[in-house]
Design an enzyme around this catalytic site. Structure first.
Site, PDB file in Angstrom:
ATOM      1  N   GLY A   1       0.827  -1.194   0.000  1.00  0.00           N
ATOM      2  CA  GLY A   1       0.000   0.000   0.000  1.00  0.00           C
ATOM      3  C   GLY A   1       0.861   1.242   0.000  1.00  0.00           C
ATOM      4  O   GLY A   1       0.363   2.348   0.126  1.00  0.00           O
TER       5      GLY A   1
ATOM      6  N   PRO B   1       6.026  -4.927  -0.549  1.00  0.00           N
ATOM      7  CA  PRO B   1       5.917  -3.855  -1.538  1.00  0.00           C
ATOM      8  C   PRO B   1       6.142  -4.356  -2.959  1.00  0.00           C
ATOM      9  O   PRO B   1       6.998  -5.215  -3.198  1.00  0.00           O
ATOM     10  CB  PRO B   1       7.030  -2.890  -1.133  1.00  0.00           C
ATOM     11  CG  PRO B   1       8.035  -3.747  -0.441  1.00  0.00           C
ATOM     12  CD  PRO B   1       7.279  -4.877   0.218  1.00  0.00           C
TER      13      PRO B   1
ATOM     14  N   TYR C   1      -6.930   1.680 -15.030  1.00  0.00           N
ATOM     15  CA  TYR C   1      -7.090   2.338 -13.721  1.00  0.00           C
ATOM     16  C   TYR C   1      -7.189   3.861 -13.833  1.00  0.00           C
ATOM     17  O   TYR C   1      -7.150   4.536 -12.808  1.00  0.00           O
ATOM     18  CB  TYR C   1      -5.889   2.045 -12.823  1.00  0.00           C
ATOM     19  CG  TYR C   1      -5.620   0.601 -12.520  1.00  0.00           C
ATOM     20  CD1 TYR C   1      -6.559  -0.181 -11.861  1.00  0.00           C
ATOM     21  CD2 TYR C   1      -4.403   0.019 -12.860  1.00  0.00           C
ATOM     22  CE1 TYR C   1      -6.289  -1.501 -11.553  1.00  0.00           C
ATOM     23  CE2 TYR C   1      -4.127  -1.304 -12.553  1.00  0.00           C
ATOM     24  CZ  TYR C   1      -5.076  -2.060 -11.901  1.00  0.00           C
ATOM     25  OH  TYR C   1      -4.801  -3.357 -11.591  1.00  0.00           O
TER      26      TYR C   1
ATOM     27  N   CYS D   1      -6.173  -1.000 -32.071  1.00  0.00           N
ATOM     28  CA  CYS D   1      -7.485  -0.633 -32.599  1.00  0.00           C
ATOM     29  C   CYS D   1      -8.516  -0.707 -31.490  1.00  0.00           C
ATOM     30  O   CYS D   1      -9.238  -1.695 -31.316  1.00  0.00           O
ATOM     31  CB  CYS D   1      -7.856  -1.527 -33.769  1.00  0.00           C
ATOM     32  SG  CYS D   1      -6.902  -1.043 -35.205  1.00  0.00           S
ATOM     33  N   GLU D   2      -8.527   0.346 -30.741  1.00  0.00           N
ATOM     34  CA  GLU D   2      -9.251   0.428 -29.475  1.00  0.00           C
ATOM     35  C   GLU D   2      -8.861   1.818 -28.977  1.00  0.00           C
ATOM     36  O   GLU D   2      -7.799   2.302 -29.328  1.00  0.00           O
ATOM     37  CB  GLU D   2      -8.631  -0.619 -28.544  1.00  0.00           C
ATOM     38  CG  GLU D   2      -9.351  -0.927 -27.278  1.00  0.00           C
ATOM     39  CD  GLU D   2     -10.346  -2.063 -27.456  1.00  0.00           C
ATOM     40  OE1 GLU D   2     -11.476  -1.838 -27.054  1.00  0.00           O
ATOM     41  OE2 GLU D   2      -9.999  -3.114 -28.012  1.00  0.00           O
TER      42      GLU D   2
ATOM     43  N   TYR E   1       3.596  -3.195 -12.773  1.00  0.00           N
ATOM     44  CA  TYR E   1       2.355  -3.505 -13.501  1.00  0.00           C
ATOM     45  C   TYR E   1       2.401  -2.984 -14.939  1.00  0.00           C
ATOM     46  O   TYR E   1       1.390  -2.575 -15.495  1.00  0.00           O
ATOM     47  CB  TYR E   1       1.132  -2.971 -12.734  1.00  0.00           C
ATOM     48  CG  TYR E   1       1.162  -3.423 -11.293  1.00  0.00           C
ATOM     49  CD1 TYR E   1       0.928  -4.758 -10.984  1.00  0.00           C
ATOM     50  CD2 TYR E   1       1.505  -2.557 -10.267  1.00  0.00           C
ATOM     51  CE1 TYR E   1       1.019  -5.211  -9.676  1.00  0.00           C
ATOM     52  CE2 TYR E   1       1.596  -2.999  -8.950  1.00  0.00           C
ATOM     53  CZ  TYR E   1       1.343  -4.322  -8.669  1.00  0.00           C
ATOM     54  OH  TYR E   1       1.440  -4.768  -7.377  1.00  0.00           O
TER      55      TYR E   1
HETATM   56  C1  LIG Z   1      -0.372  -6.766  -5.256  1.00  0.00           C
HETATM   57  C2  LIG Z   1      -0.020  -7.148  -3.889  1.00  0.00           C
HETATM   58  C3  LIG Z   1       0.997  -6.467  -3.209  1.00  0.00           C
HETATM   59  C4  LIG Z   1       1.767  -5.316  -3.802  1.00  0.00           C
HETATM   60  O1  LIG Z   1       1.053  -4.138  -3.892  1.00  0.00           O
HETATM   61  P1  LIG Z   1       1.772  -2.799  -4.385  1.00  0.00           P
HETATM   62  O2  LIG Z   1       0.719  -1.781  -4.384  1.00  0.00           O
HETATM   63  O3  LIG Z   1       2.333  -3.045  -5.741  1.00  0.00           O
HETATM   64  O4  LIG Z   1       2.868  -2.489  -3.423  1.00  0.00           O
HETATM   65  C5  LIG Z   1       1.312  -6.922  -1.943  1.00  0.00           C
HETATM   66  N1  LIG Z   1       0.654  -7.963  -1.363  1.00  0.00           N
HETATM   67  C6  LIG Z   1      -0.334  -8.623  -1.995  1.00  0.00           C
HETATM   68  C7  LIG Z   1      -0.991  -9.770  -1.324  1.00  0.00           C
HETATM   69  C8  LIG Z   1      -0.699  -8.241  -3.273  1.00  0.00           C
HETATM   70  O5  LIG Z   1      -1.695  -8.908  -3.893  1.00  0.00           O
END
Ligand SMILES: *Cc1c(COP(=O)(O)O)cnc(C)c1O
Length: 411
Positions: A227, A269, A311, A337-338, A365
């Site tokens: 997070g 992370p 997102y 094509c979108e 990501y």
């Molecule tokens: C995706 C995920 C994370 C990583 O989240 P970030 O926002 O990229 O830091 C950590 N733990 C779990 C279980 C996740 O699914």
């Protein structure tokens, strides 16, 4: 990536040279940035027994995993396949935390057989786990504290409608299942989603966990998930890990005193470690002015970087070829094509056909969510390590696209 004397560089290498050597579209990652992010997190919690489990799904290249391992991180995986890549990268099974959601019990058994640490997020699976393994295999339990992280429900996983975790309101049921099967719960886990704004949310979450932890006598660690928020554009609020380290660290120490022994503090992370380290380099194919805007059409699309369309993510875009000229307003779009827009109404230094652009914060990501939509090849990946650009994934070709296709003989 930094701009010095009008030249964009990564570890002293001219970004234009990297693009020339490996072609575009191209993902380029700066190993130094990844390592320094890892280090900041370790420094912020230097007083605690911290373990960093890199969330492999953010960027799953095996060389990136090796880099994480070299610098002391463990890894968090969400599928058997990610686990296999982590094992191939050399991680010890016990340093791999398996945090799947809605997978079959067979996949969990597979992970136990491989020796991974299992994180269970569903009472039904926990029951099956208990029936089969009793106290023979330790596990971690993923709880949902129902805390809303950030503002975007697509990336918040702790709220009441979320499919993740076992609700803290199910605690009595959870404890019955654990007790009647004699399950050895050695970790508690929470991950409330990406982009938590500040230390306060972490603290709230932590207090909930600390309150519950007394019911779990065998704990060795508490996993606070992730997070961590990184900056995508100027002025964005980012997680101050030192502030977090002070506040959460102190709360954790107090908790450990009350619990009776010093536990490990885990984090998972993804973004925080790799987002800012990555750029997606693209070439401008065309400039197309319409009554509405000036479109910049590049040799990539949502198939390579999904986040803007999926997102509404903001990714800063800069002109590597022409960093010194006046700025104009553009809409940067892909060749799919979108409707695949990388950025609306962006002020970018004057863009010409053939210019090289960099889309920033593309480390997390980016490639890991890329697809072959429109039968486009996925990009190559380069890691700048010790001042040298290393190819860590070859660009795909038609063989890759056709590899698993079966050509029927229709005659
Ligand atoms: C995706 C995920 C994370 C990583 O989240 P970030 O926002 O990229 O830091 C950590 N733990 C779990 C279980 C996740 O699914």
């Amino acid at each position: 990536m930094e701009l010095k004397n009008n030249v964009y560089k990564i570890q002293g290498l001219n970004v234009k040279d990297i693009a020339r050597k490996f072609g575009t579209p191209l993902y380029v990652y700066d190993a130094d940035k990844i390592v320094s992010q890892l280090q900041s997190l370790k420094n912020a919690f230097s007083e605690q027994n911290i373990r960093i489990k890199y969330a492999a799904k953010a960027l799953t290249n095996i060389s990136i995993l090796k880099l994480m391992k070299k610098h002391g991180a463990g890894v968090d995986v969400v599928s058997a396949q990610e686990a296999d890549i982590a094992l191939a990268a050399g991680f010890e099974p016990q340093h791999i935390l398996f945090t799947p959601n809605c997978v079959s019990f067979e996949e969990i058994q597979e992970a136990v057989d491989k020796g991974l640490m299992i994180n269970i997020d569903n009472i039904s699976i926990l029951e099956q786990f208990g029936h089969k393994y009793h106290d023979k295999v330790p596990c971690c339990v993923r709880l949902n504290p129902h805390i809303m992280a950030g503002g975007n429900t697509k990336i918040s996983t702790g709220h009441v409608d979320s499919k993740f975790g076992i609700s803290i309101y199910q605690l009595p049921h959870l404890l019955r299942v654990i007790k009647s099967n004699n399950i050895n719960v050695t970790g508690l886990h929470m991950h409330t989603g990406s982009d938590i704004l500040d230390a306060e949310v972490f603290l709230k979450m932590a207090e909930i966990l600390f309150g519950l932890a007394q019911d779990f006598p065998n704990l060795q660690f508490i996993d606070f998930g992730s997070g961590f928020k990184v900056g995508y554009k100027e002025g964005d609020i980012t997680t101050n890990v030192y502030d977090l380290g002070m506040k959460l660290g102190k709360a954790f120490d107090n908790f450990c005193n009350a619990y009776g022994r010093k536990l490990e503090m885990w984090f998972e992370p993804g973004k925080y470690l790799v987002s800012e380290a990555g750029v997606l380099l693209v070439k401008v194919n065309v400039i197309k002015t319409t009554p509405a805007t000036a479109f910049v059409g590049v040799d990539s699309g949502m198939n390579h970087l999904m986040r803007p369309m999926m997102y509404d993510a903001y990714h800063e875009i800069v002109n590597i070829s022409n960093p010194n000229s006046i700025q104009r307003v553009y809409t940067v779009v892909g060749y799919i094509c979108e409707t695949d827009t990388f950025g609306w109404d962006r002020k970018i230094h004057e863009v010409r056909e053939g210019d090289l652009l960099a889309i920033k914060n593309a480390g997390a990501y980016g490639f890991s969510m890329a697809s072959n939509y429109n039968s486009r090849y996925r990009p190559a990946e380069v890691l700048v390590y010790n001042g040298e650009a290393h190819l860590i994934r070859e660009r795909e070709n038609m063989e890759d696209i056709l590899r698993k296709q079966v050509v029927l003989d229709l005659d």
